[in-house]
Structures are given as C-alpha cells and as structure tokens.
Design a protein around this motif. Structure first.
Motif, PDB file in Angstrom:
ATOM      1  N   PHE A  64      -0.330  -3.765  -6.965  1.00  0.00           N
ATOM      2  CA  PHE A  64      -0.897  -2.610  -6.284  1.00  0.00           C
ATOM      3  C   PHE A  64      -2.381  -2.793  -6.015  1.00  0.00           C
ATOM      4  O   PHE A  64      -3.076  -3.477  -6.764  1.00  0.00           O
ATOM      5  CB  PHE A  64      -0.732  -1.340  -7.130  1.00  0.00           C
ATOM      6  CG  PHE A  64       0.690  -0.969  -7.388  1.00  0.00           C
ATOM      7  CD1 PHE A  64       1.446  -0.355  -6.400  1.00  0.00           C
ATOM      8  CD2 PHE A  64       1.282  -1.240  -8.605  1.00  0.00           C
ATOM      9  CE1 PHE A  64       2.767  -0.028  -6.636  1.00  0.00           C
ATOM     10  CE2 PHE A  64       2.602  -0.912  -8.847  1.00  0.00           C
ATOM     11  CZ  PHE A  64       3.347  -0.300  -7.858  1.00  0.00           C
ATOM     12  N   THR A  65      -2.861  -2.122  -4.976  1.00  0.00           N
ATOM     13  CA  THR A  65      -4.283  -2.084  -4.657  1.00  0.00           C
ATOM     14  C   THR A  65      -4.642  -0.650  -4.281  1.00  0.00           C
ATOM     15  O   THR A  65      -3.969  -0.037  -3.446  1.00  0.00           O
ATOM     16  CB  THR A  65      -4.620  -3.010  -3.464  1.00  0.00           C
ATOM     17  OG1 THR A  65      -4.145  -4.329  -3.727  1.00  0.00           O
ATOM     18  CG2 THR A  65      -6.125  -3.073  -3.244  1.00  0.00           C
ATOM     19  N   TRP A  66      -5.689  -0.157  -4.919  1.00  0.00           N
ATOM     20  CA  TRP A  66      -6.236   1.158  -4.563  1.00  0.00           C
ATOM     21  C   TRP A  66      -7.393   0.886  -3.617  1.00  0.00           C
ATOM     22  O   TRP A  66      -8.326   0.174  -3.966  1.00  0.00           O
ATOM     23  CB  TRP A  66      -6.679   1.867  -5.830  1.00  0.00           C
ATOM     24  CG  TRP A  66      -7.538   3.091  -5.667  1.00  0.00           C
ATOM     25  CD1 TRP A  66      -7.710   3.857  -4.544  1.00  0.00           C
ATOM     26  CD2 TRP A  66      -8.348   3.688  -6.678  1.00  0.00           C
ATOM     27  NE1 TRP A  66      -8.570   4.888  -4.803  1.00  0.00           N
ATOM     28  CE2 TRP A  66      -8.980   4.818  -6.113  1.00  0.00           C
ATOM     29  CE3 TRP A  66      -8.612   3.391  -8.004  1.00  0.00           C
ATOM     30  CZ2 TRP A  66      -9.844   5.632  -6.820  1.00  0.00           C
ATOM     31  CZ3 TRP A  66      -9.471   4.198  -8.715  1.00  0.00           C
ATOM     32  CH2 TRP A  66     -10.076   5.308  -8.128  1.00  0.00           C
ATOM     33  N   VAL A  67      -7.308   1.432  -2.408  1.00  0.00           N
ATOM     34  CA  VAL A  67      -8.330   1.188  -1.404  1.00  0.00           C
ATOM     35  C   VAL A  67      -8.914   2.490  -0.867  1.00  0.00           C
ATOM     36  O   VAL A  67      -8.262   3.531  -0.869  1.00  0.00           O
ATOM     37  CB  VAL A  67      -7.803   0.367  -0.192  1.00  0.00           C
ATOM     38  CG1 VAL A  67      -7.456  -1.041  -0.569  1.00  0.00           C
ATOM     39  CG2 VAL A  67      -6.648   1.062   0.482  1.00  0.00           C
ATOM     40  N   ALA A  68     -10.164   2.372  -0.410  1.00  0.00           N
ATOM     41  CA  ALA A  68     -10.799   3.425   0.375  1.00  0.00           C
ATOM     42  C   ALA A  68     -10.719   2.959   1.826  1.00  0.00           C
ATOM     43  O   ALA A  68     -11.062   1.817   2.133  1.00  0.00           O
ATOM     44  CB  ALA A  68     -12.251   3.608  -0.052  1.00  0.00           C
ATOM     45  N   LEU A  69     -10.254   3.815   2.692  1.00  0.00           N
ATOM     46  CA  LEU A  69     -10.072   3.489   4.110  1.00  0.00           C
ATOM     47  C   LEU A  69     -10.935   4.410   4.953  1.00  0.00           C
ATOM     48  O   LEU A  69     -10.963   5.622   4.728  1.00  0.00           O
ATOM     49  CB  LEU A  69      -8.605   3.671   4.514  1.00  0.00           C
ATOM     50  CG  LEU A  69      -7.579   2.860   3.725  1.00  0.00           C
ATOM     51  CD1 LEU A  69      -6.173   3.312   4.084  1.00  0.00           C
ATOM     52  CD2 LEU A  69      -7.758   1.389   3.991  1.00  0.00           C
ATOM     53  N   GLU A  70     -11.614   3.819   5.914  1.00  0.00           N
ATOM     54  CA  GLU A  70     -12.426   4.605   6.841  1.00  0.00           C
ATOM     55  C   GLU A  70     -11.971   4.312   8.261  1.00  0.00           C
ATOM     56  O   GLU A  70     -12.226   3.236   8.794  1.00  0.00           O
ATOM     57  CB  GLU A  70     -13.909   4.256   6.704  1.00  0.00           C
ATOM     58  CG  GLU A  70     -14.788   5.055   7.625  1.00  0.00           C
ATOM     59  CD  GLU A  70     -16.222   4.559   7.648  1.00  0.00           C
ATOM     60  OE1 GLU A  70     -16.862   4.689   8.715  1.00  0.00           O
ATOM     61  OE2 GLU A  70     -16.705   4.035   6.627  1.00  0.00           O
ATOM     62  N   PRO A  71     -11.274   5.263   8.881  1.00  0.00           N
ATOM     63  CA  PRO A  71     -10.877   5.041  10.272  1.00  0.00           C
ATOM     64  C   PRO A  71     -12.090   5.190  11.184  1.00  0.00           C
ATOM     65  O   PRO A  71     -12.728   6.235  11.199  1.00  0.00           O
ATOM     66  CB  PRO A  71      -9.849   6.140  10.529  1.00  0.00           C
ATOM     67  CG  PRO A  71     -10.175   7.208   9.542  1.00  0.00           C
ATOM     68  CD  PRO A  71     -10.811   6.539   8.356  1.00  0.00           C
ATOM     69  N   VAL A  72     -12.405   4.139  11.922  1.00  0.00           N
ATOM     70  CA  VAL A  72     -13.504   4.190  12.885  1.00  0.00           C
ATOM     71  C   VAL A  72     -12.999   4.873  14.148  1.00  0.00           C
ATOM     72  O   VAL A  72     -13.705   5.648  14.779  1.00  0.00           O
ATOM     73  CB  VAL A  72     -14.050   2.772  13.181  1.00  0.00           C
ATOM     74  CG1 VAL A  72     -15.134   2.809  14.248  1.00  0.00           C
ATOM     75  CG2 VAL A  72     -14.561   2.130  11.898  1.00  0.00           C
ATOM     76  N   THR A  73     -11.765   4.578  14.498  1.00  0.00           N
ATOM     77  CA  THR A  73     -11.090   5.260  15.602  1.00  0.00           C
ATOM     78  C   THR A  73     -10.070   6.200  14.971  1.00  0.00           C
ATOM     79  O   THR A  73      -9.816   6.120  13.774  1.00  0.00           O
ATOM     80  CB  THR A  73     -10.388   4.243  16.520  1.00  0.00           C
ATOM     81  OG1 THR A  73      -9.508   3.439  15.717  1.00  0.00           O
ATOM     82  CG2 THR A  73     -11.381   3.356  17.229  1.00  0.00           C
ATOM     83  N   GLY A  74      -9.474   7.036  15.740  1.00  0.00           N
ATOM     84  CA  GLY A  74      -8.533   8.008  15.181  1.00  0.00           C
ATOM     85  C   GLY A  74      -7.184   7.965  15.861  1.00  0.00           C
ATOM     86  O   GLY A  74      -6.759   8.939  16.462  1.00  0.00           O
ATOM     87  N   ARG A  75      -6.514   6.855  15.768  1.00  0.00           N
ATOM     88  CA  ARG A  75      -5.202   6.712  16.418  1.00  0.00           C
ATOM     89  C   ARG A  75      -4.085   7.218  15.497  1.00  0.00           C
ATOM     90  O   ARG A  75      -4.200   7.159  14.280  1.00  0.00           O
ATOM     91  CB  ARG A  75      -4.920   5.245  16.767  1.00  0.00           C
ATOM     92  CG  ARG A  75      -6.036   4.565  17.519  1.00  0.00           C
ATOM     93  CD  ARG A  75      -6.143   5.029  18.959  1.00  0.00           C
ATOM     94  NE  ARG A  75      -7.236   4.315  19.594  1.00  0.00           N
ATOM     95  CZ  ARG A  75      -8.321   4.884  20.065  1.00  0.00           C
ATOM     96  NH1 ARG A  75      -8.476   6.183  19.994  1.00  0.00           N
ATOM     97  NH2 ARG A  75      -9.267   4.178  20.621  1.00  0.00           N
ATOM     98  N   THR A  76      -3.012   7.655  16.101  1.00  0.00           N
ATOM     99  CA  THR A  76      -1.859   8.136  15.349  1.00  0.00           C
ATOM    100  C   THR A  76      -1.324   7.053  14.417  1.00  0.00           C
ATOM    101  O   THR A  76      -1.071   5.932  14.856  1.00  0.00           O
ATOM    102  CB  THR A  76      -0.739   8.581  16.324  1.00  0.00           C
ATOM    103  OG1 THR A  76      -1.274   9.565  17.204  1.00  0.00           O
ATOM    104  CG2 THR A  76       0.453   9.144  15.575  1.00  0.00           C
TER     105      THR A  76
END
Length: 162
Positions: A64-76
């Motif tokens: 497992f990996t716990w990640v922080a994700l930052e969407p630069v764009t906002g696609r479905t």
C-alpha cells in the motif's frame, strides 16, 4: 488548490511527481473515462489533458501507498484514472478496479466496509477575495478511512509541509 488523500494498492516508485495524461470519455451506458497513449490522442478530437501532482506520505511494504494528490486540472475521474494508469489503483475503486478490496487486506473484513472508495478530499486552499489572505480548510477523514489509518498506525492529522 485541492488536496486529496488516497490509499493505493501497490507502491509508487518515486516519492513525488507529476502525471500528465489525456483523458476521454468512452462510449457506453455508464460514464467511464480512459487515459490515452500518446499514439491514440489524434483519434479522439474531444480528448483533454489532465495533470495530477502527487506526494507519497507513507508506504506499507510493497502492498500500500498513502499519497497526497493535487489535481492541477479537474477532469472527471482524473485521480482514479491516473493512479490506475501507473499501476497503483485506489483501494475500493469499484468503477475502474473491480477486484475485491478485502483480498489486499488479508480478508480483514472488520476494518474494510464494502463499496468504500479510499479517496478523500482532505483540504482546500484559496486566496480570500476580500481579505486577500490564504484560507485553508481541512476535512476530517471519513469513518472507513479512519479505521484503516488506525489499523496501519498512521497519523490522520498529518499535514504536508509543501
């Protein structure tokens, strides 16, 4: 800026990075998206570039990996698709990764509730239009994620330094 937390199945090799893929909606009854290979982009006139930044917070062996994700764009479904594309799907993603999540947790049914996606909108940061100062709001983990964080002994109040 939006920041999401996700629990991924598998292990991302780099501690941080940026993912860039073109995404397009597939034809069908249910809305489903796909990431395209560079050679496929010209065949889809309605494709759109999607960009996600990620930071690994914790790894648990190679499971497992716990990640922080930052969407630069906002696609479905962008975050779900990007994680799947790099071979680390989000735990509980019943739309794009159909395997039973309990098999990845050694059948720990007491900590996993069926049909829960382990993706959480953790924080929102923006510049206040009148006060002209940065505002940050944090959302508490949902119960199904709290159970897993407690099981793995992870700090649910963790804050990225970036």
């Amino acid at each position: 800026k939006k920041n999401y937390w996700a629990l991924l199945i598998g292990n991302i090799s780099d501690d941080e990075g940026e993912l860039r893929y073109n995404i397009v909606k597939t034809n069908g009854k249910f809305e489903k998206m796909i990431c395209l290979k560079p050679s496929e982009i010209s065949a889809y006139p309605d494709t759109r570039l999607s960009i996600t930044k990620y930071n690994v917070i914790e790894r648990l062996q190679k499971k497992f990996t716990w990640v922080a994700l930052e969407p630069v764009t906002g696609r479905t479904h962008q975050l779900r698709l990007h994680m799947l594309k790099i071979g680390c799907p989000i735990l509980g993603d019943r739309k794009y990764f159909l395997k039973n999540p309990t098999e990845f947790l050694n059948n720990q049914k007491n900590i996993f509730e069926k049909n829960n996606l382990f993706l959480h909108s953790r924080s929102l940061l923006f510049k206040h239009p009148y006060l002209q100062k940065e505002m940050v709001f944090y959302a508490e983990l949902p119960l199904h994620m709290k159970k897993i964080w407690k099981f793995f002994e992870w700090n649910e109040n963790f804050k990225l330094k970036k």
